[in-house]
Write a protein that holds these residues in place. Structure first.
Motif, PDB file in Angstrom:
ATOM      1  N   PHE A  10      -9.929   0.052   1.154  1.00 43.45           N
ATOM      2  CA  PHE A  10     -10.908  -0.343   1.698  1.00 43.45           C
ATOM      3  C   PHE A  10     -12.432  -0.112   1.038  1.00 43.45           C
ATOM      4  N   ARG A  11     -12.434   1.171   0.471  1.00 44.25           N
ATOM      5  CA  ARG A  11     -13.866   1.575  -0.173  1.00 44.25           C
ATOM      6  C   ARG A  11     -14.046   0.719  -1.399  1.00 44.25           C
ATOM      7  N   ARG A  60      -0.843   9.817   0.320  1.00 43.64           N
ATOM      8  CA  ARG A  60      -0.212   9.279   1.579  1.00 43.64           C
ATOM      9  C   ARG A  60      -0.816   7.854   2.082  1.00 43.64           C
ATOM     10  N   THR A  61      -0.163   6.838   2.688  1.00 42.13           N
ATOM     11  CA  THR A  61      -0.539   5.733   3.022  1.00 42.13           C
ATOM     12  C   THR A  61      -1.879   5.457   3.477  1.00 42.13           C
ATOM     13  N   SER A  62      -2.428   6.441   4.551  1.00 42.18           N
ATOM     14  CA  SER A  62      -3.648   6.103   5.180  1.00 42.18           C
ATOM     15  C   SER A  62      -4.860   6.421   4.074  1.00 42.18           C
ATOM     16  N   ALA A  63      -4.531   7.543   3.371  1.00 41.52           N
ATOM     17  CA  ALA A  63      -5.536   7.751   2.378  1.00 41.52           C
ATOM     18  C   ALA A  63      -5.666   6.657   1.167  1.00 41.52           C
ATOM     19  N   THR A  64      -4.578   6.100   1.097  1.00 41.51           N
ATOM     20  CA  THR A  64      -4.384   4.897  -0.142  1.00 41.51           C
ATOM     21  C   THR A  64      -5.164   3.609   0.683  1.00 41.51           C
ATOM     22  N   LYS A  65      -5.002   3.378   1.877  1.00 41.96           N
ATOM     23  CA  LYS A  65      -5.471   2.328   2.417  1.00 41.96           C
ATOM     24  C   LYS A  65      -7.121   2.479   2.446  1.00 41.96           C
ATOM     25  N   HIS A  66      -7.529   3.685   2.707  1.00 39.00           N
ATOM     26  CA  HIS A  66      -8.903   3.639   2.726  1.00 39.00           C
ATOM     27  C   HIS A  66      -9.476   3.711   1.358  1.00 39.00           C
ATOM     28  N   ALA A  67      -8.677   4.173   0.309  1.00 36.65           N
ATOM     29  CA  ALA A  67      -9.285   3.656  -1.149  1.00 36.65           C
ATOM     30  C   ALA A  67      -9.475   2.364  -1.298  1.00 36.65           C
ATOM     31  N   GLU A  79      -6.404  11.918   5.639  1.00 37.44           N
ATOM     32  CA  GLU A  79      -4.878  12.146   6.063  1.00 37.44           C
ATOM     33  C   GLU A  79      -4.999  12.878   7.298  1.00 37.44           C
ATOM     34  N   ILE A 133       0.943  -1.023  -0.097  1.00 38.92           N
ATOM     35  CA  ILE A 133      -0.032  -0.159   0.036  1.00 38.92           C
ATOM     36  C   ILE A 133       0.860   1.329   0.016  1.00 38.92           C
ATOM     37  N   GLU A 155      -0.649  -7.265   5.080  1.00 38.32           N
ATOM     38  CA  GLU A 155      -0.197  -6.018   5.423  1.00 38.32           C
ATOM     39  C   GLU A 155      -0.816  -5.326   6.965  1.00 38.32           C
TER      40      GLU A 155
END
Lengths: 192, 264
Positions: free
Chosen positions: A170-171, A161-168, B154, A151, B16
């Motif tokens: 997840f969605r 960023r990683t957190s937003a990519t993770k959420h993409a 973010e 990710i 992950e």
């Protein structure tokens, strides 16, 4: 130096024959990625061509410490996302047919899950579910699921960023599950 | 004990998860969790089974045949830049080089802004018919809400120790603001109160973010509280997801989606 490195060096110096060889070496892999990202052969062809053109015009910016394939991969993802956004905008500007409802996707004339499954059309349903993802969600999902990129790397490719990519991701998974749940239940009934 | 979150299972599936051992123990000890995880695996397997057409053996040659004639063409932006350079070079004396650089930057910013921020006249033109109004609004707002959602995620997850440079997020908030204002007005005119209302909430939050100066420590803590307590992120997610489903350019699903934005 690898074959790619040599070819890139020569292509950067203006040798089109070297770039032709890079196209020959990478176009099939790039097509597969582009197809996953767009879901259509024609769109994938457009994306492949655009990606190689962008790569050629940006060769002077290529960092020779990176791998050419990785760099081209990133360009392809950007081209595919641009392509999907453009396609969505163009489709939205077209006037619908006179009798076509504006919110056409609320009305379904499709066969039910049972018939679809029995006629082997589940692939079509998966493609529809993927087609309902936004460009960012689709790219994040394809890169994680099919290309098996971590990710954090996907975030770098997508410029988030990683957190937003993770959420993409997840969605995307959540939406796929929502769309595919009826077909999975149907499979259960058929297997039981 | 609370059940595993979807996010945990998804990250575990992809290798992950940070709490691998805990998830493994939970899956071993709970039949219900195992069922959830198995369903996720089966659904993702359906996606994995999607075939990709194999390109022909001569695919590379065909791609080359298409792009080779275009290799020597310049991109429109290159041509524009060269034309602008030539114009400035002929009009401006060397001592005004700095001013010309500033002018180029200004034109570039205006050019970029024009590409990303729709002007009021463009929006009004596209909204001239009821059908056009709805289509354009759904597509553009869906994109805008997705970008805003990513920004809020973010910020909501940023560490408060200042280890993450959030200047990019502040710039993005400032960039999203004018577009948000235009979309909110367009949504009101298109009689989409559900969308207009969430854009109104979002605008206030974006304004706070854009004007928050340095984001670290207490300032970030307060902003994160505001994001959580206002419910804006949640509403942006819900409306964004519904707008995307209602977007007439997406392929039609065969199960009926939640239908009304008015539910929000």
């Amino acid at each position: 130096m690898t074959t790619d490195d040599n070819l890139v060096t020569q292509a950067t110096a203006g040798d089109q024959e070297s770039f032709r060889q890079l196209v020959e070496l990478h176009s099939r892999d790039i097509f597969r990625l582009a197809y996953r990202l767009t879901g259509s052969r024609e769109d994938a062809d457009d994306v492949v061509q655009e990606a190689f053109l962008r790569a050629y015009r940006s060769l002077h910016r290529f960092d020779s410490r990176s791998r050419f394939g990785t760099w081209l991969h990133r360009i392809t993802v950007n081209c595919a996302m641009d392509h999907l956004r453009r396609t969505q905008r163009e489709a939205s500007r077209r006037e619908p047919a006179e009798h076509e409802p504006i919110l056409a996707n609320q009305i379904s004339f499709e066969p039910g899950p049972e018939r679809l499954a029995s006629s082997g059309q589940i692939e079509l349903q998966v493609e529809r579910a993927l087609g309902n993802l936004s460009p960012i969600e689709r790219a994040a999902f394809v890169l994680r699921h099919f290309e098996q990129l971590p990710i954090a790397d996907i975030g770098r490719q997508l410029g988030s960023r990683t957190s937003a990519t993770k959420h993409a991701v997840f969605r995307a998974v959540r939406k796929l599950r929502h769309e595919l749940a009826p077909w999975m239940e149907n499979q259960d009934v058929r297997t039981a | 004990m609370s059940e595993l979150r979807d996010q945990d299972l998804i990250l575990y599936y992809y290798g992950e998860a940070t709490n691998v051992e805990e998830i493994r123990r939970r899956l071993e000890s709970s039949a219900a969790e195992r069922v959830r995880y198995d369903e996720l695996c089966r659904m993702l397997q359906l996606a994995s089974d999607q075939p990709v057409p194999e390109p022909h053996d001569d695919y590379g040659a065909r791609v080359w045949g298409h792009i080779q004639p275009k290799l020597d063409e310049n991109e429109p932006t290159d041509r524009f830049r060269r034309w602008l350079d030539a114009l400035l070079g002929s009009l401006l004396p060397p001592r005004r080089l700095m001013a010309s650089a500033a002018l180029v930057a200004l034109v570039a910013i205006a050019f970029t802004a024009g590409r990303y921020w729709p002007s009021q006249s463009v929006i009004d033109e596209q909204l001239s018919s009821a059908a056009g109004r709805e289509r354009i609004l759904l597509v553009t707002v869906a994109e805008h809400l997705e970008r805003s959602e990513m920004l809020l995620i973010e910020l909501a997850n940023a560490p408060q120790d200042g280890s993450l440079d959030l200047s990019r997020e502040l710039l993005l908030a400032a960039e999203l603001l004018p577009a948000n204002r235009l979309y909110r007005q367009a949504a009101s005119r298109a009689e989409q109160p559900g969308i207009a209302e969430v854009l109104d909430d979002l605008e206030r939050l974006l304004l706070d973010i854009a004007h928050s100066g340095e984001l670290a420590g207490d300032g970030l803590d307060q902003l994160q509280d505001r994001i959580r307590s206002s419910g804006t992120l949640f509403r942006v997610q819900i409306v964004g997801s519904r707008v995307q489903r209602l977007n007439p350019t997406t392929p039609p699903p065969t199960t009926p989606p939640p239908s009304e934005l008015g539910d929000v």
